[in-house]
Design a protein around this motif. Structure first.
Motif, PDB file in Angstrom:
ATOM      1  N   TYR A  10       0.813  -1.203   0.000  1.00 27.83           N
ATOM      2  CA  TYR A  10       0.000   0.000   0.000  1.00 27.83           C
ATOM      3  C   TYR A  10       0.853   1.263   0.000  1.00 27.83           C
ATOM      4  O   TYR A  10       2.014   1.264   0.428  1.00 27.83           O
ATOM      5  CB  TYR A  10      -0.902   0.029   1.234  1.00 27.83           C
ATOM      6  CG  TYR A  10      -1.837  -1.132   1.359  1.00 27.83           C
ATOM      7  CD1 TYR A  10      -2.877  -1.307   0.447  1.00 27.83           C
ATOM      8  CD2 TYR A  10      -1.701  -2.062   2.395  1.00 27.83           C
ATOM      9  CE1 TYR A  10      -3.752  -2.382   0.565  1.00 27.83           C
ATOM     10  CE2 TYR A  10      -2.563  -3.130   2.515  1.00 27.83           C
ATOM     11  CZ  TYR A  10      -3.580  -3.285   1.588  1.00 27.83           C
ATOM     12  OH  TYR A  10      -4.442  -4.328   1.708  1.00 27.83           O
ATOM     13  N   SER A  11       0.213   2.337  -0.429  1.00 32.20           N
ATOM     14  CA  SER A  11       0.777   3.687  -0.318  1.00 32.20           C
ATOM     15  C   SER A  11      -0.308   4.595   0.229  1.00 32.20           C
ATOM     16  O   SER A  11      -1.481   4.445  -0.106  1.00 32.20           O
ATOM     17  CB  SER A  11       1.241   4.216  -1.683  1.00 32.20           C
ATOM     18  OG  SER A  11       2.283   3.422  -2.204  1.00 32.20           O
ATOM     19  N   ALA A  12       0.096   5.530   1.081  1.00 29.56           N
ATOM     20  CA  ALA A  12      -0.856   6.496   1.637  1.00 29.56           C
ATOM     21  C   ALA A  12      -0.865   7.727   0.730  1.00 29.56           C
ATOM     22  O   ALA A  12       0.104   8.473   0.685  1.00 29.56           O
ATOM     23  CB  ALA A  12      -0.476   6.866   3.064  1.00 29.56           C
ATOM     24  N   GLU A  13      -1.964   7.915   0.015  1.00 41.46           N
ATOM     25  CA  GLU A  13      -2.085   9.067  -0.885  1.00 41.46           C
ATOM     26  C   GLU A  13      -2.445  10.334  -0.124  1.00 41.46           C
ATOM     27  O   GLU A  13      -1.994  11.421  -0.494  1.00 41.46           O
ATOM     28  CB  GLU A  13      -3.159   8.788  -1.939  1.00 41.46           C
ATOM     29  CG  GLU A  13      -2.809   7.663  -2.901  1.00 41.46           C
ATOM     30  CD  GLU A  13      -1.630   8.001  -3.802  1.00 41.46           C
ATOM     31  OE1 GLU A  13      -0.899   7.074  -4.188  1.00 41.46           O
ATOM     32  OE2 GLU A  13      -1.439   9.211  -4.078  1.00 41.46           O
ATOM     33  N   LEU A  55      -8.110   7.976   5.937  1.00 36.70           N
ATOM     34  CA  LEU A  55      -6.872   7.574   5.271  1.00 36.70           C
ATOM     35  C   LEU A  55      -7.235   7.183   3.839  1.00 36.70           C
ATOM     36  O   LEU A  55      -8.149   6.374   3.623  1.00 36.70           O
ATOM     37  CB  LEU A  55      -6.235   6.379   5.971  1.00 36.70           C
ATOM     38  CG  LEU A  55      -5.258   6.664   7.110  1.00 36.70           C
ATOM     39  CD1 LEU A  55      -4.774   5.350   7.708  1.00 36.70           C
ATOM     40  CD2 LEU A  55      -4.084   7.497   6.643  1.00 36.70           C
ATOM     41  N   VAL A  56      -6.562   7.795   2.852  1.00 32.22           N
ATOM     42  CA  VAL A  56      -6.761   7.429   1.452  1.00 32.22           C
ATOM     43  C   VAL A  56      -5.570   6.563   1.046  1.00 32.22           C
ATOM     44  O   VAL A  56      -4.428   7.011   1.066  1.00 32.22           O
ATOM     45  CB  VAL A  56      -6.872   8.673   0.552  1.00 32.22           C
ATOM     46  CG1 VAL A  56      -7.064   8.246  -0.898  1.00 32.22           C
ATOM     47  CG2 VAL A  56      -8.040   9.537   0.998  1.00 32.22           C
ATOM     48  N   VAL A  57      -5.860   5.299   0.691  1.00 39.33           N
ATOM     49  CA  VAL A  57      -4.817   4.302   0.468  1.00 39.33           C
ATOM     50  C   VAL A  57      -4.933   3.763  -0.959  1.00 39.33           C
ATOM     51  O   VAL A  57      -6.041   3.524  -1.456  1.00 39.33           O
ATOM     52  CB  VAL A  57      -4.965   3.140   1.473  1.00 39.33           C
ATOM     53  CG1 VAL A  57      -3.858   2.124   1.276  1.00 39.33           C
ATOM     54  CG2 VAL A  57      -4.949   3.666   2.895  1.00 39.33           C
ATOM     55  N   THR A  58      -3.791   3.606  -1.621  1.00 44.47           N
ATOM     56  CA  THR A  58      -3.749   2.961  -2.926  1.00 44.47           C
ATOM     57  C   THR A  58      -2.851   1.737  -2.853  1.00 44.47           C
ATOM     58  O   THR A  58      -2.056   1.582  -1.915  1.00 44.47           O
ATOM     59  CB  THR A  58      -3.221   3.922  -4.008  1.00 44.47           C
ATOM     60  OG1 THR A  58      -1.891   4.341  -3.644  1.00 44.47           O
ATOM     61  CG2 THR A  58      -4.135   5.134  -4.149  1.00 44.47           C
ATOM     62  N   SER A  59      -2.990   0.869  -3.853  1.00 44.93           N
ATOM     63  CA  SER A  59      -2.172  -0.334  -3.895  1.00 44.93           C
ATOM     64  C   SER A  59      -1.751  -0.578  -5.346  1.00 44.93           C
ATOM     65  O   SER A  59      -2.532  -0.335  -6.277  1.00 44.93           O
ATOM     66  CB  SER A  59      -2.964  -1.539  -3.367  1.00 44.93           C
ATOM     67  OG  SER A  59      -2.218  -2.731  -3.523  1.00 44.93           O
ATOM     68  N   ARG A  60      -0.530  -1.055  -5.509  1.00 41.97           N
ATOM     69  CA  ARG A  60      -0.029  -1.339  -6.856  1.00 41.97           C
ATOM     70  C   ARG A  60      -0.614  -2.623  -7.432  1.00 41.97           C
ATOM     71  O   ARG A  60      -0.388  -2.935  -8.591  1.00 41.97           O
ATOM     72  CB  ARG A  60       1.503  -1.417  -6.822  1.00 41.97           C
ATOM     73  CG  ARG A  60       2.049  -2.439  -5.854  1.00 41.97           C
ATOM     74  CD  ARG A  60       3.576  -2.402  -5.876  1.00 41.97           C
ATOM     75  NE  ARG A  60       4.151  -3.297  -4.882  1.00 41.97           N
ATOM     76  CZ  ARG A  60       4.491  -2.928  -3.674  1.00 41.97           C
ATOM     77  NH1 ARG A  60       4.282  -1.677  -3.295  1.00 41.97           N
ATOM     78  NH2 ARG A  60       5.030  -3.799  -2.828  1.00 41.97           N
TER      79      ARG A  60
END
Length: 590
Positions: A77-80, A141-146
């Motif tokens: 994950y990454s926190a956008e 929290l806005v989270v993205t994933s590759r």
């Protein structure tokens, strides 16, 4: 710093592939080796470390920063972006990127407090996840994933979000307590300053003007308590001053002649006295006392009185008492508001404990309200058949519990009141205290077995309800019943399950089962055959192919090992049922 410590406590999720040695020349010597830790094992460990860092963080900004910086502990994950709720708005974190800031902000606000997907260019998966606590939404929290997260990775992410929200709840709760304490201290200092100033006003401007100003200062301070009012009133009048609550129980006495013990109030005479005083405009003489009601917006909060045995009170004394009653009404209203806030925090915690949703923050929340959840606890359910389980009854139960020495948290449910007590409660003494306070004995109390883990509280709540139900449907339906004293009734009726059967069998046959396992003996089977044969020695010995004297020896050993008396009717019944359950339900030797 908590943030610096958490930085180095885990590797990125994608680096956790195990630590197996290479084949060939680099192979380690053969032999047993510990199993390599999986990426999920590492992730769970890192989340535990991060959780401690979150709860050690000094403020909400640091908590959000830690969560965003270490989101990789939960997966790819990454926190956008991150947001904190301030008033009615969502304030973005300084760590938010600027490229998609406005679009993300609009999307998060559109979600109106709910979780939902977000689209971020270059990321195949994105989601805005709310940070929720007991008081509502703390932020997002806005989270993205590759890559699309697996079920395990979703679980880890959800766990991280909940831990972050719980840490935020603790920070906000501590902040409210500090603010309340500072406000209380400021008001007390203000009251003290006003008292000192107004003492000189009494000497300069005369009695009535001084009384009015002095008591106005005490009322404005909202924190001195009833003792401050009675102390001032005694100083002004020279008469013993006292405060009683709405029901006639003494709360404060300043001056000589205090009765010991203080007389128990008569509810009927008390109501008659309150009605008589309420019909008058000011203080009223009642026998050897001058009495004034302490009330706010028509509600009677208590009574303020002067003991005037010699009938020495003049108009100045009546004036001082009337103004003191007004001052005290503000003070009692303030104290009641504080008590209501504390009760609300207690109830919210107990409701979450009973529902099994208190989570990792349960211990911190319990410490915040002055209760130690690390101790063994008992769940107590109180029901009075002719009384509604409203706030008034809950307060009555709370007072009675304190009177018998119980330290507990309290809430109310539909039809009953629940206490979480930190020691085995004196339930029978609690029943007697409630019978006196309510004027009726039509009540039932159920108490669970001891509970040693927070996550087991819901199960023990059901035990307390079972004990209460058994008592209510028995011949003596009113009184107190402990779950661990129910015996056979623990496994009868609706709601019993396989775990309860196992517990019952372990209680009555556990020592014998352990003995058989250690010594390859057949004590439980012997006891079962003995009951199957109706207690007939010859038939039992024949069915076991042993001599009668051997059977007698085994039965004596069974008494010694198990600690139960086969001649006791209650023990015999419970043992027979336990052997049947052991053989038929739990799969013991047949």
């Amino acid at each position: 710093m908590a943030g610096t410590r958490a930085h180095s406590l885990y590797r990125p999720y994608s680096d956790r592939k195990g630590d197996l040695p290479p084949d060939g020349a680099g192979r380690q010597p053969t032999g047993p080796r510990p199993t390599a830790r999986t990426p999920t094992d590492h992730a769970l460990h890192d989340l535990m470390v991060l959780s401690q860092a979150l709860f050690d963080a000094p403020d909400e900004g640091e908590i959000l920063r830690l969560a965003m910086e270490h989101i990789g502990a939960a997966g790819p994950y990454s926190a956008e972006a991150g947001y904190l709720t301030v008033g009615d708005d969502l304030v973005p974190s300084p760590r938010n990127g600027k490229t998609h800031a406005s679009a993300l902000g609009r999307r998060v606000r559109e979600l109106a407090g709910q979780d939902g997907p977000v689209a971020v260019p270059g990321s195949p998966w994105g989601r805005a996840m709310g940070l929720r606590g007991q008081d509502g939404l703390h932020g997002y929290l806005v989270v993205t994933s590759r890559s699309r997260p697996t079920e395990a990775e979703r679980f880890l992410l959800t766990t991280l979000v909940r831990q972050t929200a719980a840490a935020l709840s603790v920070v906000f709760a501590h902040r409210r307590r500090r603010e309340d304490a500072l406000e209380l201290c400021r008001l007390r200092e203000e009251r003290t300053a006003l008292q000192r100033k107004l003492i000189s006003v009494v000497a300069e401007l005369g009695y009535e003007r001084g009384v009015h100003a002095l008591l106005a200062g005490v009322a404005a301070s909202s924190g001195g308590g009833e003792e401050a009012v009675t102390r001032v009133l005694h100083r002004l009048t020279g008469l013993p001053a006292l405060v009683e609550d709405r029901f006639g129980r003494l709360r404060s006495w300043t001056g000589p002649g205090r009765p010991d013990p203080y007389p128990e109030p008569d509810p009927v005479r008390r109501d008659e006295m309150l009605q008589a005083v309420a019909r008058e405009a000011g203080p009223v003489r009642m026998e050897d006392r001058l009495v004034a009601l302490v009330r706010l917006r028509g509600e009677i909060l208590g009574v303020l009185a002067l003991v005037d045995v010699r009938d020495e009170a003049d108009e100045h004394t009546v004036f001082a008492l009337g103004h003191a009653a007004k001052s005290l009404s503000l003070e009692l209203a303030h104290l009641r508001d504080l008590a209501e806030v504390e009760r609300r925090l207690h109830r919210e915690l107990v409701d979450d404990l009973l529902a099994g949703t208190a989570g990792a923050g349960a211990y911190a929340r319990s410490e915040a309200v002055g209760h130690d959840l690390h101790r063994s606890h008992y769940i107590v359910v109180v029901r009075w058949s002719n009384l509604t389980a409203d706030d008034s009854f809950a307060q009555t139960v709370g007072r009675a519990a304190s009177a018998v020495g119980m330290r507990s948290l309290l809430t109310r449910r539909s039809g009953h009141v629940v206490l979480v007590a930190d020691d085995r409660p004196p339930a029978r003494a609690l029943y007697e205290a409630l019978a006196r306070d309510t004027g009726t004995r039509t009540g039932t109390i159920g108490v669970s077995a001891p509970c040693d883990a927070v996550d087991a509280i819901p199960q023990h709540y059901r035990e307390a309800q079972r004990a209460l139900d058994v008592r209510r449907h028995s011949r003596e339906r009113y009184g107190a019943t402990f779950f661990d004293e129910l015996g056979l009734y623990r496994i009868l009726g609706p709601g019993s399950d396989h775990r309860e059967l196992e517990t019952f069998v372990h209680e009555w046959l556990g020592r014998l089962i352990d003995y058989d396992s250690r010594h390859h003996a057949a004590m439980v089977e012997t006891l079962s055959r003995y009951f199957d044969c109706g207690g007939n020695y010859d038939e039992t010995a024949e069915s076991l192919a042993i001599h009668r004297s051997t059977l007698r020896y085994r039965l004596q050993r069974i008494r010694d090992i198990g600690g139960h008396d086969l001649a006791d009717v209650e023990d015999r019944l419970n043992l027979q049922v336990a052997t049947r359950v052991w053989k038929i339900v739990l799969g013991g030797p047949g």
